[in-house]
Design an enzyme around this catalytic site. Sequence first.
Site, PDB file in Angstrom:
ATOM      1  N   PRO A  77       0.794  -1.234   0.000  1.00  0.00           N
ATOM      2  CA  PRO A  77       0.000   0.000   0.000  1.00  0.00           C
ATOM      3  C   PRO A  77       0.826   1.285   0.000  1.00  0.00           C
ATOM      4  O   PRO A  77       1.836   1.394   0.699  1.00  0.00           O
ATOM      5  CB  PRO A  77      -0.824  -0.135   1.288  1.00  0.00           C
ATOM      6  N   CYS A  78       0.336   2.264  -0.770  1.00  0.00           N
ATOM      7  CA  CYS A  78       1.040   3.529  -0.952  1.00  0.00           C
ATOM      8  C   CYS A  78       0.687   4.618   0.059  1.00  0.00           C
ATOM      9  O   CYS A  78       1.524   5.492   0.315  1.00  0.00           O
ATOM     10  CB  CYS A  78       0.758   4.077  -2.353  1.00  0.00           C
TER      11      CYS A  78
END
Length: 413
Positions: A77-78
């Site tokens: 996840p960013c």
Amino acid sequence: MEFNVVEICAGAGGQAHGLHKAGFQHSLAIELDDNACNTLEANYSDWKVARGDVADPAVWNPAHYREKVALLAGGVPCPPFTIAGKQLGANDERDLFAWAVEQVGVVRPRALLLENVRGLSMPRFAGYRQHVLDRLTSFGYVAEWRLLQASDFGVPQLRPRFVLVALQPEDAPYFNWPEPTGNAPTVGEALKSLMGVNSWAGLEDWVAKANKIAPTIVGGSKKHGGADLGPTRAKRAWAELGVDGLGVGNEAPGRLDTFEVGPKLTCEMVARLQGFPSQNEWRFTGKKTAMYRQIGNAFPPPVAEAVGRSILNALEHKGTPAARKQIEHEPVYKALKDANGFVKAEDLQNIGDQVLEIADVELRLSQLGRDFEIDITTKNGVTRYKLGEFKAFTGQDDHDRHATFLKNRARIS
């Protein structure tokens, strides 16, 4: 020889498709989002896809793949690192980067590939990056980060991605980062055939106006609204290209359609700007918003393919080997880590070839304190610092991540 890959946080298959084209075969793909899992299964029916939290032992057991795969890959996840967000890093329940790195010690792949947003390359996360490199070194790997521009690999989009590659010492000398493949087409050039499928009379004028590559496509998350092409600044950039960024369209313009700003992009158009093949070759499942999020959050397949080919070349020992030197990202972190006890800020000013101002040392200590426990003691008016525990989730049973993840499970994507 078959080169197998286990891919974590596989999404809708941007990285997977690129790695497949590069020559890797998937032993397993793990993904949280059901729509993305359906997309993976719709395109690779023979793949084993595990659904759920990648850090949940009930979903998969990394130890089952120990020394059985050539590559451990993923696009974790960013949001913990994105410039537009709060940059919580190790304090974000969605942060799985440190956890993914720990799996290298369990799986023992020949190579590791992880990608994330440009924000992870910023000074704010220098200590985090240094910790990652040090952990990989302790596992016996040679690791390196590189900021890659998607447009250098034929993707018609401004999409910088920060990529980490690590290999075992016998393979690392043969690894070279992929060279740019040439100029990317403009938005108009890339989408002309799709935008004109209904014989739109305004097509040629629109192609002439859409004469640059696209802004970075933002997939967003389940925490925020429906599908659109990003924040206000991005929408202005899209408007300059003759694209209405206030949503995603259902179909291409009709023959006599006119627009105040321009037409909206369909999911198929966004997928093409992301570097996916045509709908005949790659099908996304779910409703429009779910499809758009899958596409917008993907790692562009051409970039994944280019990096995958470079890794495969290294595993096959192609080319001339060359020594690789690990780059140091945060000398203050290193000095604290190597220190025997507490250290004064003044003692951190002269590290190697660097001479830091005391204000710079204090800034770096403040940044480190967001991802690490920093023990502070003051005696006789002198303050000293000691590096404590890494705050990130690395697999701890008692980490705050578990409760927060369960609370926000329906909104995490």
